[in-house]
Motif scaffolding. Structure first.
Motif, PDB file in Angstrom:
ATOM      1  N   CYS A   1      48.165 105.390  58.340  1.00 46.50           N
ATOM      2  CA  CYS A   1      47.965 104.498  57.194  1.00 46.50           C
ATOM      3  C   CYS A   1      49.256 103.760  56.831  1.00 46.50           C
ATOM      4  O   CYS A   1      49.244 102.580  56.469  1.00 46.50           O
ATOM      5  CB  CYS A   1      47.451 105.297  55.994  1.00 46.50           C
ATOM      6  SG  CYS A   1      45.707 105.760  56.122  1.00 46.50           S
ATOM      7  N   GLY A   2      50.391 104.461  56.945  1.00 44.21           N
ATOM      8  CA  GLY A   2      51.666 103.812  56.667  1.00 44.21           C
ATOM      9  C   GLY A   2      51.963 102.689  57.646  1.00 44.21           C
ATOM     10  O   GLY A   2      52.430 101.601  57.252  1.00 44.21           O
ATOM     11  N   LEU A   3      51.686 102.927  58.938  1.00 45.19           N
ATOM     12  CA  LEU A   3      51.921 101.886  59.944  1.00 45.19           C
ATOM     13  C   LEU A   3      51.023 100.675  59.707  1.00 45.19           C
ATOM     14  O   LEU A   3      51.450  99.532  59.874  1.00 45.19           O
ATOM     15  CB  LEU A   3      51.669 102.447  61.346  1.00 45.19           C
ATOM     16  CG  LEU A   3      52.790 103.282  61.958  1.00 45.19           C
ATOM     17  CD1 LEU A   3      52.367 103.825  63.308  1.00 45.19           C
ATOM     18  CD2 LEU A   3      54.064 102.444  62.106  1.00 45.19           C
ATOM     19  N   ARG A   4      49.773 100.939  59.305  1.00 46.67           N
ATOM     20  CA  ARG A   4      48.894  99.788  59.061  1.00 46.67           C
ATOM     21  C   ARG A   4      49.355  99.019  57.826  1.00 46.67           C
ATOM     22  O   ARG A   4      49.189  97.795  57.759  1.00 46.67           O
ATOM     23  CB  ARG A   4      47.446 100.240  58.932  1.00 46.67           C
ATOM     24  CG  ARG A   4      46.484  99.064  58.814  1.00 46.67           C
ATOM     25  CD  ARG A   4      45.099  99.381  59.308  1.00 46.67           C
ATOM     26  NE  ARG A   4      44.994  99.371  60.748  1.00 46.67           N
ATOM     27  CZ  ARG A   4      43.853  99.625  61.399  1.00 46.67           C
ATOM     28  NH1 ARG A   4      42.755  99.925  60.721  1.00 46.67           N
ATOM     29  NH2 ARG A   4      43.816  99.593  62.720  1.00 46.67           N
ATOM     30  N   THR A   5      49.932  99.692  56.863  1.00 45.21           N
ATOM     31  CA  THR A   5      50.500  98.990  55.714  1.00 45.21           C
ATOM     32  C   THR A   5      51.556  97.994  56.172  1.00 45.21           C
ATOM     33  O   THR A   5      51.563  96.822  55.780  1.00 45.21           O
ATOM     34  CB  THR A   5      51.129  99.995  54.728  1.00 45.21           C
ATOM     35  OG1 THR A   5      50.142 100.929  54.300  1.00 45.21           O
ATOM     36  CG2 THR A   5      51.712  99.286  53.520  1.00 45.21           C
ATOM     37  N   VAL A   6      52.440  98.466  57.048  1.00 43.05           N
ATOM     38  CA  VAL A   6      53.509  97.600  57.559  1.00 43.05           C
ATOM     39  C   VAL A   6      52.929  96.471  58.402  1.00 43.05           C
ATOM     40  O   VAL A   6      53.329  95.300  58.276  1.00 43.05           O
ATOM     41  CB  VAL A   6      54.514  98.430  58.383  1.00 43.05           C
ATOM     42  CG1 VAL A   6      55.569  97.523  59.002  1.00 43.05           C
ATOM     43  CG2 VAL A   6      55.171  99.490  57.507  1.00 43.05           C
ATOM     44  N   GLY A   7      51.966  96.808  59.276  1.00 48.19           N
ATOM     45  CA  GLY A   7      51.381  95.799  60.151  1.00 48.19           C
ATOM     46  C   GLY A   7      50.708  94.678  59.382  1.00 48.19           C
ATOM     47  O   GLY A   7      50.916  93.480  59.664  1.00 48.19           O
ATOM     48  N   PHE A   8      49.899  95.032  58.371  1.00 49.21           N
ATOM     49  CA  PHE A   8      49.204  93.998  57.607  1.00 49.21           C
ATOM     50  C   PHE A   8      50.182  93.200  56.742  1.00 49.21           C
ATOM     51  O   PHE A   8      49.981  92.005  56.508  1.00 49.21           O
ATOM     52  CB  PHE A   8      48.117  94.634  56.745  1.00 49.21           C
ATOM     53  CG  PHE A   8      46.847  94.947  57.521  1.00 49.21           C
ATOM     54  CD1 PHE A   8      46.810  94.847  58.898  1.00 49.21           C
ATOM     55  CD2 PHE A   8      45.703  95.347  56.867  1.00 49.21           C
ATOM     56  CE1 PHE A   8      45.661  95.124  59.616  1.00 49.21           C
ATOM     57  CE2 PHE A   8      44.533  95.630  57.562  1.00 49.21           C
ATOM     58  CZ  PHE A   8      44.516  95.515  58.945  1.00 49.21           C
ATOM     59  N   ALA A   9      51.236  93.851  56.252  1.00 50.79           N
ATOM     60  CA  ALA A   9      52.244  93.115  55.486  1.00 50.79           C
ATOM     61  C   ALA A   9      52.949  92.086  56.364  1.00 50.79           C
ATOM     62  O   ALA A   9      53.263  90.980  55.918  1.00 50.79           O
ATOM     63  CB  ALA A   9      53.251  94.088  54.886  1.00 50.79           C
TER      64      ALA A   9
ATOM     65  N   PRO B   1      56.862  86.530  67.539  1.00 50.86           N
ATOM     66  CA  PRO B   1      57.289  87.931  67.658  1.00 50.86           C
ATOM     67  C   PRO B   1      56.821  88.792  66.486  1.00 50.86           C
ATOM     68  O   PRO B   1      56.448  89.951  66.672  1.00 50.86           O
ATOM     69  CB  PRO B   1      58.829  87.836  67.697  1.00 50.86           C
ATOM     70  CG  PRO B   1      59.102  86.462  68.216  1.00 50.86           C
ATOM     71  CD  PRO B   1      58.010  85.606  67.658  1.00 50.86           C
ATOM     72  N   VAL B   2      56.808  88.208  65.281  1.00 50.82           N
ATOM     73  CA  VAL B   2      56.338  88.954  64.107  1.00 50.82           C
ATOM     74  C   VAL B   2      54.841  89.219  64.213  1.00 50.82           C
ATOM     75  O   VAL B   2      54.359  90.320  63.911  1.00 50.82           O
ATOM     76  CB  VAL B   2      56.657  88.191  62.814  1.00 50.82           C
ATOM     77  CG1 VAL B   2      56.093  88.925  61.599  1.00 50.82           C
ATOM     78  CG2 VAL B   2      58.162  87.998  62.671  1.00 50.82           C
ATOM     79  N   LEU B   3      54.097  88.213  64.651  1.00 50.03           N
ATOM     80  CA  LEU B   3      52.652  88.384  64.803  1.00 50.03           C
ATOM     81  C   LEU B   3      52.330  89.424  65.868  1.00 50.03           C
ATOM     82  O   LEU B   3      51.406  90.238  65.712  1.00 50.03           O
ATOM     83  CB  LEU B   3      51.996  87.047  65.157  1.00 50.03           C
ATOM     84  CG  LEU B   3      52.063  85.957  64.078  1.00 50.03           C
ATOM     85  CD1 LEU B   3      51.505  84.646  64.623  1.00 50.03           C
ATOM     86  CD2 LEU B   3      51.298  86.378  62.832  1.00 50.03           C
ATOM     87  N   PHE B   4      53.084  89.408  66.973  1.00 50.68           N
ATOM     88  CA  PHE B   4      52.868  90.413  68.018  1.00 50.68           C
ATOM     89  C   PHE B   4      53.164  91.815  67.481  1.00 50.68           C
ATOM     90  O   PHE B   4      52.413  92.764  67.734  1.00 50.68           O
ATOM     91  CB  PHE B   4      53.759  90.122  69.225  1.00 50.68           C
ATOM     92  CG  PHE B   4      53.340  88.904  70.013  1.00 50.68           C
ATOM     93  CD1 PHE B   4      52.036  88.439  69.966  1.00 50.68           C
ATOM     94  CD2 PHE B   4      54.259  88.223  70.805  1.00 50.68           C
ATOM     95  CE1 PHE B   4      51.644  87.326  70.692  1.00 50.68           C
ATOM     96  CE2 PHE B   4      53.881  87.109  71.532  1.00 50.68           C
ATOM     97  CZ  PHE B   4      52.573  86.652  71.479  1.00 50.68           C
ATOM     98  N   ALA B   5      54.267  91.930  66.738  1.00 50.24           N
ATOM     99  CA  ALA B   5      54.614  93.239  66.164  1.00 50.24           C
ATOM    100  C   ALA B   5      53.543  93.702  65.184  1.00 50.24           C
ATOM    101  O   ALA B   5      53.160  94.878  65.160  1.00 50.24           O
ATOM    102  CB  ALA B   5      55.974  93.153  65.469  1.00 50.24           C
ATOM    103  N   ALA B   6      53.017  92.792  64.373  1.00 52.46           N
ATOM    104  CA  ALA B   6      51.969  93.143  63.419  1.00 52.46           C
ATOM    105  C   ALA B   6      50.719  93.631  64.139  1.00 52.46           C
ATOM    106  O   ALA B   6      50.082  94.615  63.731  1.00 52.46           O
ATOM    107  CB  ALA B   6      51.638  91.931  62.545  1.00 52.46           C
TER     108      ALA B   6
END
Length: 449
Positions: free
Chosen positions: A85-93, A102-107
Motif C-alpha cells: 500500500c505504501g508503494l502504491r501511494t508513492v506510485g500514484f503520487a 522516467p517519472v511515468l515509468f517509475a510510477a
C-alpha cells in the motif's frame, strides 16, 4: 444487513482487510481507467508510449506475483501488505506530480510492484484467519472489491472536473490512509518461516502436479473475466451506439455481486458435493454468457433494446464467476504446506495473469478477423470454448480425486503430528490411485493479499 452480520462474525483482522479491499479498489479504479486518456490528451504521448507505460505496470505486477507471495511467507503478510500500500501511494503520487517519461515509468513500475506485493499477501492473511470459513470470507472479499470497483470510477469522474492531478492525488491519499490504518490496527502474526531456500520453495510449489494442473485448468476463469473489459463493452457499444451502455454492464454486474455473492456462496457451501463441482459449474455458466451476445453480433442497426442480449451475457458471466471464485481461493492453500500459502497464491496469480493477457490477445485477434472477413460469432465462440474447456478440466480433476478434501475435513482438530501433514484428497477406490498422486509436503500456518 445479512452482509453486515456476516462481516461481524469474522475476526477484526479480516474486517479490516475487507475495508482495505474496498479502499484498494476505490483508489485503483479512481485513477487507472482515466490514465490512458491523461497520457494521450494531456501529455501528448504517442500510442506506443502510452502502451509502454501501461504495459510496464501490468508486467511489473503479473511478473512479480511469485516474489510477493514468497515475501508474505517469509516476512509475514502484515508487513508485505503495508509495504504494498505504501508503494502504491508513492506510485500514484508520481503520476500526479511528474510528467517526464522516467517519472511515468517509475510510477508504473512502483504501482505494479505494489499490487504484486499486497494481492497474494492479503489472500494469505484471509486464508489463515478465516479457518473453515474461507469460502465465505472470500465471498465477502469479492463483495467489498466489487463495491470499490463501482465507487472508484464514479469518484474519479467527479474529481476529473478538477483535473487529472486532483484525481491522482486523491487516489494516493486513499492508499496513504490504508497504509497508516494497517500499520496501526492490523495484528502482527508469528511467521512460521518455510524450510529451505526461496528457489526450493518455488520448485516445491511448481512441482506439485495437482496444484499446477488446477492452476492451468483455471486459466479460463481469468481469460473470460478479462472480456468484461474488451469483448462485452465492444458488443454493447456496437449494439446500441451509446458509450454509456458500457456503464450499464458494469453497474448490473456490480449490483448482482452486492446482492447475491454472499448468499450464493453460503448456499453452495452448505450443499457440499465437493468444491470442484461448483467451480466447474461456474465455469460452464460463464462460458454460456458469451452465447446471448451472438444474437446482435454482426447485425446492423443501433437501438437501446439491443443491449439486452449483451446484458444477459454479462450477468451470466458474473454469475459464473461469483459461483467459482470463492471456492477457487479457498482451495489454493489446501494443495500444499500452509507456510507456503503466499507462494501458492503468487504462482496461481502469475499463471492467471499470463492467461488473461493471452486471452486478451487471442480474442482481440478474433475480433479483428470477425470485423474483416470472418464470422461475427468467432470471438464469442472462442470465449465459450475456453470456458467449457476449463469446466471440463476441473470436472476431470474432481472425478480423479485430484482436488483437496473439503475444508471442514482438512482443518479438523488433530494431534500435532497429524496437523503437519498436508490435507489429503478424497480417497480413490482405484488400486493405482496411491501411486498416481504426488507426495505433498507438510503443512502449517501462512498468509495473503
Amino acid at each position: 444487513m445479512r452482509t453486515i452480520t456476516a462481516v461481524r462474525g469474522f475476526p477484526p483482522a479480516i474486517r479490516l482487510l475487507l475495508v482495505n479491499q474496498l479502499g484498494v479498489n476505490t483508489g485503483f479504479y479512481l485513477l487507472i481507467p482515466y490514465l490512458a486518456t491523461h497520457l494521450t490528451d494531456d501529455l501528448g504521448l504517442s500510442a506506443a508510449l502510452v502502451g509502454l507505460v501501461l504495459g510496464l505496470r501490468n508486467l511489473s505486477q503479473q511478473g512479480l506475483f511469485l516474489i510477493g507471495g514468497s515475501a508474505a511467507d517469509r516476512l509475514g503478510a502484515r508487513g508485505v501488505i503495508i509495504a504494498g500500500c505504501g508503494l502504491r501511494t508513492v506510485g500514484f503520487a508520481l503520476f500526479a506530480l511528474g510528467d517526464a517519461l522516467p517519472v511515468l515509468f517509475a510510477a508504473s513500475v512502483l504501482s505494479g510492484l505494489a499490487g504484486a506485493l499486497f494481492n497474494p499477501a492479503v489472500r494469505t492473511y484471509v486464508a489463515q484467519e478465516a479457518g473453515d470459513r474461507k469460502a465465505e470470507a472470500f465471498a465477502l472479499f469479492n463483495v467489498f472489491a466489487t463495491a470499490g470497483a463501482l465507487l472508484g470510477p464514479l469518484l474519479g469522474s467527479l474529481l476529473l472536473f478538477g483535473g487529472f492531478r486532483a484525481a491522482a492525488l486523491t487516489a494516493a491519499g486513499v492508499f496513504a490512509v490504508l497504509t497508516l490504518a494497517q500499520a496501526a490496527v492490523l495484528p502482527a502474526r508469528e511467521v512460521p518461516r518455510p524450510a529451505g531456500s526461496v528457489l526450493a520453495n518455488w520448485r516445491e510449489v511448481a512441482g506439485n502436479r495437482r496444484f499446477v494442473a488446477f492452476a492451468l485448468a483455471m486459466v479460463g476463469m481469468y481469460g473470460m473475466e478479462s472480456q468484461l473489459y474488451l469483448l462485452l463493452p465492444h458488443a454493447a457499444r456496437h449494439a446500441t451506439g451509446l458509450p454509456g451502455a458500457v456503464g450499464l454492464l458494469f453497474a448490473a454486474g456490480t449490483l448482482s455481486g452486492l446482492l447475491f455473492q454472499l448468499r450464493l456462496t453460503r448456499r453452495l457451501s452448505a450443499r457440499g458435493s465437493g468444491r470442484g463441482r461448483w467451480i466447474a459449474t461456474g465455469m460452464a455458466v460463464s462460458a454460456l454468457g458469451f452465447v446471448p451476445p451472438v444474437l446482435v453480433a454482426g447485425t446492423s442497426g443501433e437501438h437501446p433494446a439491443r443491449l439486452l442480449p449483451v446484458l444477459a451475457g454479462a450477468l451470466l458471466l458474473h454469475l459464473g464467476l461469483m459461483t467459482a471464485q470463492p471456492f477457487v481461493m479457498e482451495l489454493i492453500p489446501a494443495f500444499g504446506r500452509a507456510e507456503l500459502t503466499g507462494t501458492s497464491y503468487g504462482l496461481f496469480y502469475a499463471v492467471s495473469g499470463v492467461a488473461a493477457a493471452g486471452a486478451g490477445a487471442g480474442v482481440g485477434r478474433a475480433m479483428d478477423t470477425a470485423a474483416d472477413t470472418g464470422p461475427a460469432w468467432l470471438p464469442y465462440a472462442c470465449c465459450t470454448a475456453l470456458g467449457l474447456a476449463s469446466a471440463a478440466a476441473v470436472t476431470l480433476l474432481h472425478r480423479r480425486r485430484s482436488l483437496p478434501a473439503a475444508p471442514a475435513a482438512a482443518e479438523a482438530p488433530a494431534a500435532p503430528a497429524a496437523r503437519d501433514r498436508d490435507p489429503q484428497p478424497e480417497p480413490d477406490p482405484r488400486p493405482d490411485a496411491a501411486s498416481a498422486a504426488p507426495h505433498l509436503p507438510p503443512r502449517t500456518p501462512s498468509e495473503t493479499r
